[in-house]
Design an enzyme around this catalytic site. Structure first.
Site, PDB file in Angstrom:
ATOM      1  CG  ASP A 128      -1.914  -1.132   1.221  1.00 34.40           C
ATOM      2  OD1 ASP A 128      -2.150  -1.700   0.133  1.00 34.40           O
ATOM      3  OD2 ASP A 128      -2.439  -1.485   2.292  1.00 34.40           O
ATOM      4  NE  ARG A 155      -3.793   2.674 -22.248  1.00 29.01           N
ATOM      5  CZ  ARG A 155      -4.655   3.693 -22.289  1.00 29.01           C
ATOM      6  NH1 ARG A 155      -5.425   3.888 -23.325  1.00 29.01           N
ATOM      7  NH2 ARG A 155      -4.758   4.516 -21.272  1.00 29.01           N
ATOM      8  CB  SER A 216     -10.875   2.776 -25.698  1.00 30.74           C
ATOM      9  OG  SER A 216      -9.533   3.098 -25.964  1.00 30.74           O
TER      10      SER A 216
HETATM   11  O1  F6P Z   1      -2.688  -4.048   2.962  1.00 34.98           O
HETATM   12  C1  F6P Z   1      -2.536  -4.792   1.796  1.00 34.98           C
HETATM   13  C2  F6P Z   1      -3.876  -5.090   1.174  1.00 34.98           C
HETATM   14  O2  F6P Z   1      -3.652  -5.863   0.012  1.00 34.98           O
HETATM   15  C3  F6P Z   1      -4.751  -3.890   0.870  1.00 34.98           C
HETATM   16  O3  F6P Z   1      -4.368  -3.212  -0.304  1.00 34.98           O
HETATM   17  C4  F6P Z   1      -6.103  -4.533   0.798  1.00 34.98           C
HETATM   18  O4  F6P Z   1      -7.123  -3.590   1.083  1.00 34.98           O
HETATM   19  C5  F6P Z   1      -6.044  -5.599   1.867  1.00 34.98           C
HETATM   20  O5  F6P Z   1      -4.662  -5.862   2.075  1.00 34.98           O
HETATM   21  C6  F6P Z   1      -6.724  -6.903   1.529  1.00 34.98           C
HETATM   22  O6  F6P Z   1      -6.609  -7.738   2.629  1.00 34.98           O
HETATM   23  P1  F6P Z   1      -6.952  -9.298   2.634  1.00 34.98           P
HETATM   24  O7  F6P Z   1      -5.899 -10.019   1.839  1.00 34.98           O
HETATM   25  O8  F6P Z   1      -6.948  -9.664   4.057  1.00 34.98           O
HETATM   26  O9  F6P Z   1      -8.300  -9.426   1.961  1.00 34.98           O
END
Ligand code: F6P
Length: 323
Positions: A128, A155, A216
């Protein structure tokens, strides 16, 4: 300190293995015995702990996921299980911890330290890129490249069919993945939680594009956008546009897997070394990070609570590039 425990926790991220490898070998370099704790806090509670050596981390630098496995432990929120976790550490003689993960991982580590006094240093491992105190987190660059590859492919089909695509990327409350993939993938519109989204404006941009013979378009939607994910946003836009041939693509967990990029391997190596050496030189409740190409330590409090802004230049780029 002659025994250190290492774990990964929260959502896995490409490069975590490279970080584990670096942490284990830094321990050995400094004559410290490294222990692997499996499944994060859950494994700590259930005593899934074993001594590692140099060979335990051979041939993993290029692999996605985490050999130590990961978990989001509900039990660790309770005092009793945390006491068990501490007893397990004591039984192995472990005197310090390297925690590789994100926000949740460092919050847990802070509580654990406050209760039992065990020093913890973190390495930021999350796709993230939402932690203050490091320009990039381990896994972000790989996730961006994976998403970008998918966007390039979408794309092709968007262009063949003259369609609008709403592509949703991960990032929880952060728009970093969306900005990097949107700019890199030449998206017409990028929606992120850091800026207010106007559905009217999205629809105007798409209409203006159509009037300029743009048949597009790609709209990248961060999963945390306040107007919702790609399903909600596309249906709101459709209401304003009337006729619109569009499809939705939610990239999902593909972004968490795969080989780490060179940038992530380097970052993971530096931060794995930084975390262990930080512990050995007396750091505690700090995260190792790289800012302006220098190793820096930031308190868990700041890393978790301070918002890492997206530079306004990055937020404005697409307005220029997508005309
Ligand atoms: O924090 C990493 C992440 O992949 C986020 O981007 C996402 O919202 C979340 O974890 C998803 O979590 P899980 O794998 O527990 O569904």
């Amino acid at each position: 300190m002659d025994k250190i425990g290492i774990f990964t926790s929260g959502g896995d991220a490409p490069g975590m293995n490279a970080c584990i490898r670096a942490a284990v070998r830094t321990c050995l370099f400094h004559h410290v015995v490294p222990f692997g704790i499996y499944r994060g806090y859950q494994g700590l509670i259930e005593n899934e702990i074993e001594e590692l050596n140099s060979r335990s981390v051979g041939n993993i630098v290029q692999r996605g996921g985490t050999i130590l496995k990961s978990a989001r432990s509900e039990e660790f929120f309770k005092k009793g299980p945390r006491e068990r976790a501490f007893k397990n550490l004591k039984a192995h003689g472990i005197q310090g911890i390297v925690a590789i993960g994100g926000n949740g991982t460092f919050s847990g580590a802070k509580v654990f330290h406050e209760e039992f006094g065990i020093p913890v240093v973190g390495a930021p491992g999350t796709i993230d890129n939402d932690l203050f105190g490091t320009d990039f987190t381990i896994g972000f660059d790989s996730a961006v490249n994976t998403a970008l590859d998918a966007i390039d492919k979408i794309r092709d089909t968007a262009s063949s069919h003259d369609r609008i695509f709403f592509i949703e990327v991960m990032g929880r409350d952060s728009g970093y993945i969306a900005i990097y993939t949107g700019v890199g993938g030449g998206a017409e519109i990028i929606l992120v939680p850091e800026t207010l989204t106007s559905i009217e404006e999205v629809s105007d941009v798409l209409k203006r594009g159509w009037n300029r013979s743009k048949r597009s378009s790609i709209v990248v939607v961060a999963e945390g956008d306040e107007e919702g994910g790609s399903i909600e946003v596309s249906s709101k836009v459709k209401k304003l546009m009337g006729k619109m041939d569009y499809r939705i693509s939610i990239l999902g967990h593909i972004q968490r897997g795969g080989k780490p990029t060179a940038a992530d391997r380097m970052l993971a190596g530096r931060l794995g070394i930084g975390a262990v050496e930080g512990l050995l030189y007396g750091r505690n409740c700090h995260m190792a990070g790289i800012m302006n190409n220098e190793l820096k330590y930031t308190s868990f409090d700041d890393a978790i609570n301070k918002k890492k802004p997206i530079h306004s230049d990055l937020l404005k780029m697409n307005e220029i590039l997508s005309i």
